[in-house]
Design a protein around this motif. Structure first.
Motif, PDB file in Angstrom:
ATOM      1  N   ALA A  47      42.469  31.804  44.322  1.00 47.54           N
ATOM      2  CA  ALA A  47      43.661  32.482  44.818  1.00 47.54           C
ATOM      3  C   ALA A  47      44.268  31.747  46.004  1.00 47.54           C
ATOM      4  CB  ALA A  47      43.318  33.923  45.211  1.00 47.54           C
ATOM      5  N   GLN A  48      43.416  31.270  46.906  1.00 46.97           N
ATOM      6  CA  GLN A  48      43.918  30.539  48.069  1.00 46.97           C
ATOM      7  C   GLN A  48      44.483  29.178  47.676  1.00 46.97           C
ATOM      8  OE1 GLN A  48      40.453  30.517  50.660  1.00 46.97           O
ATOM      9  NE2 GLN A  48      41.178  32.297  51.790  1.00 46.97           N
ATOM     10  N   GLY A  49      43.842  28.525  46.712  1.00 46.29           N
ATOM     11  CA  GLY A  49      44.267  27.181  46.340  1.00 46.29           C
ATOM     12  C   GLY A  49      45.436  27.133  45.387  1.00 46.29           C
ATOM     13  N   MET A 244      35.046  38.578  32.983  1.00 43.51           N
ATOM     14  CA  MET A 244      35.563  37.545  33.870  1.00 43.51           C
ATOM     15  C   MET A 244      36.876  37.974  34.515  1.00 43.51           C
ATOM     16  SD  MET A 244      33.311  35.289  34.006  1.00 43.51           S
ATOM     17  CE  MET A 244      34.159  33.978  34.867  1.00 43.51           C
ATOM     18  N   CYS A 245      37.739  38.633  33.741  1.00 41.33           N
ATOM     19  CA  CYS A 245      39.011  39.103  34.308  1.00 41.33           C
ATOM     20  C   CYS A 245      38.763  40.082  35.451  1.00 41.33           C
ATOM     21  CB  CYS A 245      39.864  39.773  33.226  1.00 41.33           C
ATOM     22  SG  CYS A 245      40.628  38.607  32.077  1.00 41.33           S
ATOM     23  N   ILE A 246      37.867  41.033  35.236  1.00 40.61           N
ATOM     24  CA  ILE A 246      37.562  42.025  36.269  1.00 40.61           C
ATOM     25  C   ILE A 246      36.985  41.341  37.498  1.00 40.61           C
ATOM     26  CG2 ILE A 246      36.061  43.970  36.873  1.00 40.61           C
ATOM     27  CD1 ILE A 246      36.288  44.858  33.930  1.00 40.61           C
ATOM     28  N   ALA A 247      35.979  40.470  37.285  1.00 38.34           N
ATOM     29  CA  ALA A 247      35.313  39.806  38.409  1.00 38.34           C
ATOM     30  C   ALA A 247      36.284  38.984  39.239  1.00 38.34           C
ATOM     31  CB  ALA A 247      34.176  38.920  37.881  1.00 38.34           C
ATOM     32  N   TYR A 248      37.181  38.258  38.580  1.00 36.73           N
ATOM     33  CA  TYR A 248      38.101  37.385  39.307  1.00 36.73           C
ATOM     34  C   TYR A 248      39.239  38.157  39.966  1.00 36.73           C
ATOM     35  CZ  TYR A 248      36.147  32.812  38.451  1.00 36.73           C
ATOM     36  OH  TYR A 248      35.338  31.702  38.496  1.00 36.73           O
ATOM     37  N   ILE A 249      39.763  39.156  39.286  1.00 39.46           N
ATOM     38  CA  ILE A 249      40.878  39.917  39.870  1.00 39.46           C
ATOM     39  C   ILE A 249      40.434  40.666  41.127  1.00 39.46           C
ATOM     40  CG2 ILE A 249      42.435  41.869  39.500  1.00 39.46           C
ATOM     41  CD1 ILE A 249      42.695  40.896  36.583  1.00 39.46           C
ATOM     42  N   VAL A 250      39.255  41.310  41.054  1.00 41.87           N
ATOM     43  CA  VAL A 250      38.789  42.056  42.236  1.00 41.87           C
ATOM     44  C   VAL A 250      38.379  41.107  43.353  1.00 41.87           C
ATOM     45  CG1 VAL A 250      38.028  44.033  40.864  1.00 41.87           C
ATOM     46  CG2 VAL A 250      36.393  42.223  41.417  1.00 41.87           C
ATOM     47  N   GLY A 251      38.131  39.834  43.025  1.00 34.89           N
ATOM     48  CA  GLY A 251      37.800  38.867  44.066  1.00 34.89           C
ATOM     49  C   GLY A 251      39.012  38.195  44.664  1.00 34.89           C
ATOM     50  N   MET A 252      40.148  38.207  43.964  1.00 32.49           N
ATOM     51  CA  MET A 252      41.349  37.518  44.433  1.00 32.49           C
ATOM     52  C   MET A 252      42.160  38.345  45.424  1.00 32.49           C
ATOM     53  SD  MET A 252      42.841  35.847  40.936  1.00 32.49           S
ATOM     54  CE  MET A 252      41.965  34.594  40.013  1.00 32.49           C
ATOM     55  N   ILE A 253      42.454  39.566  45.042  1.00 34.73           N
ATOM     56  CA  ILE A 253      43.414  40.377  45.803  1.00 34.73           C
ATOM     57  C   ILE A 253      42.988  40.616  47.249  1.00 34.73           C
ATOM     58  CG2 ILE A 253      44.478  42.667  45.934  1.00 34.73           C
ATOM     59  CD1 ILE A 253      44.680  42.602  42.878  1.00 34.73           C
ATOM     60  N   TRP A 258      43.643  40.217  53.149  1.00 34.24           N
ATOM     61  CA  TRP A 258      42.974  40.242  54.450  1.00 34.24           C
ATOM     62  C   TRP A 258      42.767  38.849  55.046  1.00 34.24           C
ATOM     63  CZ3 TRP A 258      42.757  44.984  56.407  1.00 34.24           C
ATOM     64  CH2 TRP A 258      42.826  46.050  55.522  1.00 34.24           C
ATOM     65  N   GLY A 259      43.044  37.802  54.253  1.00 32.33           N
ATOM     66  CA  GLY A 259      42.922  36.446  54.777  1.00 32.33           C
ATOM     67  C   GLY A 259      41.499  36.027  55.051  1.00 32.33           C
ATOM     68  N   GLU A 260      40.531  36.665  54.385  1.00 35.30           N
ATOM     69  CA  GLU A 260      39.115  36.354  54.577  1.00 35.30           C
ATOM     70  C   GLU A 260      38.471  36.068  53.226  1.00 35.30           C
ATOM     71  OE1 GLU A 260      37.444  36.004  57.280  1.00 35.30           O
ATOM     72  OE2 GLU A 260      38.780  36.817  58.808  1.00 35.30           O
ATOM     73  N   LEU A 261      37.701  34.979  53.141  1.00 30.02           N
ATOM     74  CA  LEU A 261      37.029  34.628  51.897  1.00 30.02           C
ATOM     75  C   LEU A 261      35.722  35.384  51.716  1.00 30.02           C
ATOM     76  CD1 LEU A 261      37.208  32.746  49.409  1.00 30.02           C
ATOM     77  CD2 LEU A 261      35.934  31.029  50.742  1.00 30.02           C
ATOM     78  N   GLU A 262      35.105  35.807  52.821  1.00 33.47           N
ATOM     79  CA  GLU A 262      33.812  36.480  52.764  1.00 33.47           C
ATOM     80  C   GLU A 262      33.974  37.946  52.372  1.00 33.47           C
ATOM     81  OE1 GLU A 262      31.122  34.828  53.237  1.00 33.47           O
ATOM     82  OE2 GLU A 262      31.836  33.010  54.234  1.00 33.47           O
ATOM     83  N   PRO A 263      33.380  38.407  51.256  1.00 32.52           N
ATOM     84  CA  PRO A 263      33.482  39.817  50.868  1.00 32.52           C
ATOM     85  C   PRO A 263      32.982  40.765  51.951  1.00 32.52           C
ATOM     86  CG  PRO A 263      32.651  38.516  49.044  1.00 32.52           C
ATOM     87  CD  PRO A 263      32.686  37.606  50.233  1.00 32.52           C
ATOM     88  N   MET A 264      31.892  40.402  52.625  1.00 26.95           N
ATOM     89  CA  MET A 264      31.350  41.268  53.670  1.00 26.95           C
ATOM     90  C   MET A 264      32.350  41.431  54.815  1.00 26.95           C
ATOM     91  SD  MET A 264      28.546  42.999  54.165  1.00 26.95           S
ATOM     92  CE  MET A 264      29.076  44.367  55.183  1.00 26.95           C
ATOM     93  N   THR A 265      33.034  40.332  55.150  1.00 22.87           N
ATOM     94  CA  THR A 265      33.977  40.374  56.269  1.00 22.87           C
ATOM     95  C   THR A 265      35.167  41.273  55.966  1.00 22.87           C
ATOM     96  OG1 THR A 265      33.365  38.143  56.951  1.00 22.87           O
ATOM     97  CG2 THR A 265      35.451  39.001  57.769  1.00 22.87           C
ATOM     98  N   TYR A 266      35.796  41.091  54.780  1.00 22.79           N
ATOM     99  CA  TYR A 266      36.969  41.927  54.528  1.00 22.79           C
ATOM    100  C   TYR A 266      36.598  43.382  54.233  1.00 22.79           C
ATOM    101  CZ  TYR A 266      36.526  40.624  49.436  1.00 22.79           C
ATOM    102  OH  TYR A 266      36.117  40.397  48.147  1.00 22.79           O
TER     103      TYR A 266
END
Length: 428
Positions: A47-49, A244-253, A258-266
């Motif tokens: 998503a960032q790239g 894969m669609c579910i895993a990637y979509i919930v990881g992108m948005i 929040w501008g954070e790559l770390e799931p724990m951080t956001y």
């Protein structure tokens, strides 16, 4: 089915048809397997790239390719009722299968190391936010790996069953993260956000495919429990594609909002705190137990040095060292490499099953085959290397490296087998 999958992983006998389940049930299991920390990180990096619009396109194309590649593998499993290990052994020969399993062991160990590093990082971030502990990050990686290793040795049955509870909570938690994130920034606005341009479309699609390609090749382990061909199609599209669609979509948005790559951080920024820690830790713990378990099985199948417990400990130590070194820094490259080197294995057993009609999987037939089928092993290795060279040289045929590798291996193996078969007939 879960118990059977866990404890019959290296069985040499066909599954009893009475144990068969629906394609939807198998698909749900595959969705649960898809939700992992490495995939969430990979989704965030895409998503960032690429920007969300392009990243979603790459995800859909990758998921479609995974589904289509999974169907023939799923059907082989359903018709033979055998595990992927037995199918590979019938195709590559007893000794040849050891080479293939060694390759799987290497990839699975790499996946374990990536997950271990991200697991340790999650614990490190949580400790910094929720306590006053000031330990270095590597110590959390070692601690988490120790827990996973001990669990794999002594508590796999318990963690396997508890996973059935953790996965639904993880899905609900991630769904909540997405909904709350979209309250901060509208979806239409996210679609128009540009990426850094560091990742192009072929790279993005290859990363999505590489994240699940080992699972595609090993699909028979699950679909040997499928009732019909239709269930194989449903499991492939619902599990491989949908997962894969579910895993990637919930990881992108959330990453873009929040501008954070770390799931724990956001998740902490959103106020999830301890709940996020519990869900992420338990889900990752379960996933890496399965990773280490599979690594140990593949390692023992290829190089039987020591008993199961010893192999688990050695693999756990090696994986932990790789995690501390920082293997996740090359996550996208690792996924692309898997997507290039693994598909030829499926391509060869596809050709054996569908083109040459070699469907006698009895023990008597296996005994008549050579210990190592040299043509199959060489084509698998050669096709992977050639596909990797074409991809990195920018000369991909389909623009999707995994499909190039699959098609190339099928064509090369079929051609060689035809020539060898013709020569054998002329001699006789």
């Amino acid at each position: 089915m879960a118990d059977a999958l866990a404890y019959d992983a290296d069985s040499r006998t066909p599954v009893d048809p009475a144990q068969a389940v629906s394609g939807m049930q198998i698909g749900i299991v595959l969705i649960g397997i898809s939700i992992t920390l490495p995939l969430m990180y990979s989704a965030g990096e895409l998503a960032q790239g690429m920007g969300l619009r392009s990243a979603l396109t790459a995800t859909l194309l990758g998921a479609l390719a995974l589904s289509l590649m999974s169907i023939p593998a799923a059907v082989v499993g359903a018709r033979t009722r055998l595990s992927s290990y037995m199918i590979i052994e019938h195709t590559f020969g007893y000794a040849g299968a050891k080479f293939v399993n060694f390759g799987f062991g290497v990839f699975l160990l790499g996946w374990y190391a990536v997950t271990a590093e991200l697991f340790g990082r999650t614990l490190f971030l949580a400790a910094a936010e929720l306590s006053t502990l000031a330990l270095p990050e590597w110590s959390y990686t070692v601690l988490s790996s120790l827990i996973v290793t001990v669990t794999t040795i002594y508590g796999f049955k318990a963690i396997d069953r508890l996973a059935l509870i953790a996965v639904p909570f993880l899905l609900l938690s991630l769904a909540g993260v997405v909904v709350l994130s979209l309250r901060q920034v509208a979806f239409a606005e996210l679609l128009n956000m540009p990426g850094t341009g560091d990742i192009d479309m072929p790279t993005g699609v290859s990363a999505v495919i590489g994240a699940a390609i080992v699972g595609v090749v090993l699909t028979p382990d699950l679909t040997r429990y499928a009732r019909t061909t239709r269930d194989c199609v449903v499991a492939s599209f619902v599990g491989q594609g949908g997962g894969m669609c579910i895993a990637y979509i919930v990881g992108m948005i959330p990453v873009l909002v929040w501008g954070e790559l770390e799931p724990m951080t956001y998740m902490i920024l959103m106020g999830f705190g301890g709940i996020a820690l519990a869900v992420l830790v338990f889900a990752t713990w379960t996933t890496n137990v399965i990773n280490l378990y599979s690594t140990a099985l593949a390692s023992r199948a290829s190089v039987p040095l020591g008993d199961y417990r010893s192999v688990v400990i050695v693999m756990g130590v090696v994986g932990t060292v790789a995690a501390i070194v920082g293997i996740s820094d090359q996550l996208i490259d690792f996924l692309i490499l898997m997507g290039l080197l693994v598909p030829p294995i499926a391509g060869i057993y596809f050709a054996d099953f569908y083109i040459f009609g070699r469907r006698d999987f009895s023990e008597e037939h296996l005994a008549d085959r050579p210990a190592i089928k040299v043509s199959a092993v060489l084509i698998a290795l050669g096709s992977g290397l050639v596909s990797a060279w074409l991809y990195y040289a920018g000369a991909s045929i389909t623009t999707i490296g995994a499909l190039d590798a699959l098609i190339l291996s099928m064509l090369a193996y079929s051609s060689l087998e035809f020539v060898l078969g013709k020569r054998a007939k002329q001699r006789s």
